[in-house]
Design a protein around this motif. Sequence first.
Motif, PDB file in Angstrom:
ATOM      1  N   TYR A 105      24.613   3.217 -12.731  1.00 40.06           N
ATOM      2  CA  TYR A 105      26.099   2.597 -12.427  1.00 40.06           C
ATOM      3  C   TYR A 105      25.886   0.961 -11.901  1.00 40.06           C
ATOM      4  O   TYR A 105      26.576   0.206 -11.952  1.00 40.06           O
ATOM      5  N   LEU A 106      24.715   0.796 -11.344  1.00 40.19           N
ATOM      6  CA  LEU A 106      24.480  -0.730 -10.830  1.00 40.19           C
ATOM      7  C   LEU A 106      23.971  -1.493 -11.895  1.00 40.19           C
ATOM      8  O   LEU A 106      22.825  -1.125 -12.395  1.00 40.19           O
ATOM      9  N   PRO A 107      24.562  -2.313 -12.214  1.00 43.05           N
ATOM     10  CA  PRO A 107      24.002  -3.387 -13.417  1.00 43.05           C
ATOM     11  C   PRO A 107      22.410  -3.627 -13.166  1.00 43.05           C
ATOM     12  O   PRO A 107      21.858  -3.673 -14.102  1.00 43.05           O
ATOM     13  N   LYS A 108      22.152  -4.043 -11.895  1.00 42.32           N
ATOM     14  CA  LYS A 108      20.531  -4.278 -11.674  1.00 42.32           C
ATOM     15  C   LYS A 108      20.349  -3.622 -10.493  1.00 42.32           C
ATOM     16  O   LYS A 108      19.457  -3.849  -9.786  1.00 42.32           O
ATOM     17  N   GLY A 109      20.497  -2.328 -10.666  1.00 45.32           N
ATOM     18  CA  GLY A 109      19.909  -1.330  -9.637  1.00 45.32           C
ATOM     19  C   GLY A 109      18.629  -0.818 -10.150  1.00 45.32           C
ATOM     20  O   GLY A 109      18.380  -0.322 -11.187  1.00 45.32           O
ATOM     21  N   ARG A 110      17.878  -0.355  -9.124  1.00 50.38           N
ATOM     22  CA  ARG A 110      16.382  -0.006  -9.350  1.00 50.38           C
ATOM     23  C   ARG A 110      16.383   1.162  -8.170  1.00 50.38           C
ATOM     24  O   ARG A 110      16.779   0.903  -6.896  1.00 50.38           O
ATOM     25  N   GLY A 111      16.031   2.176  -8.239  1.00 50.09           N
ATOM     26  CA  GLY A 111      15.796   3.356  -7.193  1.00 50.09           C
ATOM     27  C   GLY A 111      14.410   3.913  -7.325  1.00 50.09           C
ATOM     28  O   GLY A 111      13.951   3.876  -8.519  1.00 50.09           O
ATOM     29  N   GLU A 112      14.004   4.506  -6.299  1.00 55.92           N
ATOM     30  CA  GLU A 112      12.708   5.036  -6.229  1.00 55.92           C
ATOM     31  C   GLU A 112      12.395   6.042  -4.964  1.00 55.92           C
ATOM     32  O   GLU A 112      13.061   5.723  -4.152  1.00 55.92           O
ATOM     33  N   VAL A 113      11.643   6.941  -5.133  1.00 55.26           N
ATOM     34  CA  VAL A 113      11.431   8.020  -4.357  1.00 55.26           C
ATOM     35  C   VAL A 113       9.945   7.603  -3.663  1.00 55.26           C
ATOM     36  O   VAL A 113       9.042   7.456  -4.351  1.00 55.26           O
ATOM     37  N   ILE A 114       9.924   7.627  -2.315  1.00 55.23           N
ATOM     38  CA  ILE A 114       8.860   7.402  -1.455  1.00 55.23           C
ATOM     39  C   ILE A 114       8.000   8.702  -1.197  1.00 55.23           C
ATOM     40  O   ILE A 114       8.605   9.459  -0.473  1.00 55.23           O
ATOM     41  N   SER A 115       7.002   9.037  -1.571  1.00 52.97           N
ATOM     42  CA  SER A 115       6.256  10.055  -1.337  1.00 52.97           C
ATOM     43  C   SER A 115       5.850  10.185   0.130  1.00 52.97           C
ATOM     44  O   SER A 115       5.766   9.143   0.810  1.00 52.97           O
ATOM     45  N   PHE A 162      19.447  13.150   3.625  1.00 55.37           N
ATOM     46  CA  PHE A 162      20.576  12.693   3.266  1.00 55.37           C
ATOM     47  C   PHE A 162      20.786  12.205   1.914  1.00 55.37           C
ATOM     48  O   PHE A 162      21.804  12.062   1.360  1.00 55.37           O
ATOM     49  N   ASN A 163      19.742  12.270   1.126  1.00 54.27           N
ATOM     50  CA  ASN A 163      19.745  11.776  -0.350  1.00 54.27           C
ATOM     51  C   ASN A 163      18.645  12.740  -1.227  1.00 54.27           C
ATOM     52  O   ASN A 163      17.863  13.541  -0.755  1.00 54.27           O
ATOM     53  N   THR A 164      19.167  12.789  -2.314  1.00 55.81           N
ATOM     54  CA  THR A 164      18.295  13.413  -3.553  1.00 55.81           C
ATOM     55  C   THR A 164      17.870  12.790  -4.696  1.00 55.81           C
ATOM     56  O   THR A 164      18.306  11.368  -4.728  1.00 55.81           O
ATOM     57  N   LYS A 165      17.335  12.994  -5.552  1.00 54.39           N
ATOM     58  CA  LYS A 165      16.846  12.296  -6.716  1.00 54.39           C
ATOM     59  C   LYS A 165      18.261  11.661  -7.413  1.00 54.39           C
ATOM     60  O   LYS A 165      18.203  10.953  -8.220  1.00 54.39           O
ATOM     61  N   HIS A 166      19.365  12.584  -7.253  1.00 56.52           N
ATOM     62  CA  HIS A 166      20.601  12.187  -7.938  1.00 56.52           C
ATOM     63  C   HIS A 166      21.114  10.769  -7.249  1.00 56.52           C
ATOM     64  O   HIS A 166      21.556  10.052  -8.189  1.00 56.52           O
ATOM     65  N   THR A 167      20.773  10.507  -6.040  1.00 56.11           N
ATOM     66  CA  THR A 167      21.218   9.042  -5.603  1.00 56.11           C
ATOM     67  C   THR A 167      20.238   7.962  -6.533  1.00 56.11           C
ATOM     68  O   THR A 167      20.995   6.911  -6.752  1.00 56.11           O
ATOM     69  N   ILE A 168      19.101   8.304  -6.763  1.00 57.95           N
ATOM     70  CA  ILE A 168      18.415   7.609  -7.713  1.00 57.95           C
ATOM     71  C   ILE A 168      19.007   7.392  -9.018  1.00 57.95           C
ATOM     72  O   ILE A 168      19.246   6.216  -9.682  1.00 57.95           O
ATOM     73  N   LYS A 169      19.729   8.336  -9.844  1.00 52.85           N
ATOM     74  CA  LYS A 169      20.034   8.505 -10.801  1.00 52.85           C
ATOM     75  C   LYS A 169      21.338   7.604 -10.944  1.00 52.85           C
ATOM     76  O   LYS A 169      21.658   6.983 -11.831  1.00 52.85           O
ATOM     77  N   LEU A 170      22.411   7.695  -9.644  1.00 57.72           N
ATOM     78  CA  LEU A 170      23.368   7.031  -9.664  1.00 57.72           C
ATOM     79  C   LEU A 170      23.327   5.618  -9.675  1.00 57.72           C
ATOM     80  O   LEU A 170      24.037   4.773 -10.130  1.00 57.72           O
ATOM     81  N   THR A 171      22.130   5.325  -8.870  1.00 58.88           N
ATOM     82  CA  THR A 171      21.891   3.947  -8.690  1.00 58.88           C
ATOM     83  C   THR A 171      21.629   3.239  -9.851  1.00 58.88           C
ATOM     84  O   THR A 171      21.945   2.022 -10.283  1.00 58.88           O
ATOM     85  N   THR A 195      26.449   7.128   0.730  1.00 60.27           N
ATOM     86  CA  THR A 195      26.707   5.880   0.187  1.00 60.27           C
ATOM     87  C   THR A 195      27.083   6.111  -1.315  1.00 60.27           C
ATOM     88  O   THR A 195      27.787   5.606  -2.211  1.00 60.27           O
ATOM     89  N   PHE A 196      26.232   6.829  -1.848  1.00 60.54           N
ATOM     90  CA  PHE A 196      26.086   7.353  -3.448  1.00 60.54           C
ATOM     91  C   PHE A 196      26.557   8.774  -3.440  1.00 60.54           C
ATOM     92  O   PHE A 196      27.244   9.271  -4.587  1.00 60.54           O
ATOM     93  N   MET A 197      26.489   9.700  -2.659  1.00 60.14           N
ATOM     94  CA  MET A 197      26.606  10.954  -2.426  1.00 60.14           C
ATOM     95  C   MET A 197      26.806  11.544  -1.383  1.00 60.14           C
ATOM     96  O   MET A 197      26.732  10.741  -0.083  1.00 60.14           O
ATOM     97  N   TRP A 198      27.798  12.799  -1.196  1.00 59.25           N
ATOM     98  CA  TRP A 198      27.886  13.310   0.242  1.00 59.25           C
ATOM     99  C   TRP A 198      26.500  13.782   0.675  1.00 59.25           C
ATOM    100  O   TRP A 198      25.576  14.163  -0.106  1.00 59.25           O
ATOM    101  N   ILE A 199      26.416  14.140   2.013  1.00 60.53           N
ATOM    102  CA  ILE A 199      25.214  14.702   2.512  1.00 60.53           C
ATOM    103  C   ILE A 199      25.029  16.179   1.883  1.00 60.53           C
ATOM    104  O   ILE A 199      25.932  17.006   2.301  1.00 60.53           O
ATOM    105  N   PRO A 200      24.136  16.544   1.455  1.00 58.24           N
ATOM    106  CA  PRO A 200      23.823  17.647   0.905  1.00 58.24           C
ATOM    107  C   PRO A 200      23.578  18.840   1.927  1.00 58.24           C
ATOM    108  O   PRO A 200      22.752  18.606   2.965  1.00 58.24           O
ATOM    109  N   PRO A 201      23.763  20.060   1.560  1.00 54.82           N
ATOM    110  CA  PRO A 201      23.587  20.748   2.794  1.00 54.82           C
ATOM    111  C   PRO A 201      22.115  21.287   2.683  1.00 54.82           C
ATOM    112  O   PRO A 201      21.280  21.190   1.765  1.00 54.82           O
ATOM    113  N   SER A 202      21.494  21.455   3.687  1.00 52.64           N
ATOM    114  CA  SER A 202      20.169  21.709   3.986  1.00 52.64           C
ATOM    115  C   SER A 202      19.960  22.657   5.117  1.00 52.64           C
ATOM    116  O   SER A 202      20.745  22.418   6.478  1.00 52.64           O
ATOM    117  N   THR A 203      18.541  22.995   5.332  1.00 53.56           N
ATOM    118  CA  THR A 203      18.163  23.622   6.680  1.00 53.56           C
ATOM    119  C   THR A 203      17.850  22.684   7.713  1.00 53.56           C
ATOM    120  O   THR A 203      18.127  22.804   8.895  1.00 53.56           O
TER     121      THR A 203
END
Length: 323
Positions: free
Chosen positions: A284-294, A272-281, A184-192
């Motif tokens: 660029y989104l006027p009322k966007g808020r992102g959070e990483v769930i531990s 499928f996501n990294t902290k970069h997803t939160i940065k983009l949220t 949605t915000f970024m391509w699926i990053p390569p990972s193990t």
Amino acid sequence: MKYFKALLFLLVFILFVGCKKDEYKEFKKVPEYIAHPDRTHKAYYEAYDKTLQKWGVAYEDLYITTSKGIAHVLVSGPKDGTPVILLHGMSASSTMWYPNAKALAEQHRIFAIDLIIEPGKSYKTANFKNIEEITAWYEEVFWALKLESFHLIGTSRGGWIATDIALHSKRNIKSLILLSPVQTFMWIPPSTDLLKNIFNVFYSKEDGVWRTMETLSKNPSKIDETYLAQYRLGLKNDTVEKFLPQMKPFPNNELSTLKMPVLVLIGDDDMFNTKHTIKLTEKYLPKGRGEVISNSGHFLSVDQAEIVDKKMIDFMKSAETGD
């Protein structure tokens, strides 16, 4: 005359309450393919119903005729609650919301829709040419349910579709909540973990499913075995290969047109996501808020159900009050 007016008022009131009570009466007739399924589908429908025993709150089944077939919708919560639409992820059905339904339905009227191209109780009678037609199909369901204003929650591929709906729908979407949205915000990053899923073709179906769960959940033992049994039976309807290539990350200038409050939650071990997803949220989104769930993976609604439920409910409340 006085008594006549009182009687007339009472009659109108009874009719109003009665209509409100049976608002979706036309959609409650069980279709033939559910009432008398063939052998192939019978086991899956029984597994579906068994998972629903974990739903935790009363529900109704609705069957809505659309241009592409019959849409199955699970409805729970108070009739006067603000509507919340739930879009499930890839290779799944609405039953995947079993850890969250009870909390979400406490004050809201939830509508969990089985995507018609996925495993579930929806029944496809016509093919889809592209993913845009899937978004249009959801709009048909919203129209039938008379839903003009609602909160929208999507997870995984459902998050991508929810974003597409929010970008193009003319309805009043009070808030948009995305749980680990795919591409949605970024391509699926390569990972193990991604590599591990690719190599699942060399394993038995049973081993492959468990290896997949290990890449999607921080603690796969939390996933209910009843749901896993249903998931295994539904894998034959997998449509990832057909539509995933069409799901490209949305351009930032398009995302910036989303005016409703948007909450994006991802796991700290999200394939499928990294902290970069939160940065983009938040950029660029006027009322966007992102959070990483531990301590959670892609399945954060299972891994950390209580935490995620509270964040979603609090966010919807703040969207309604404007706080």
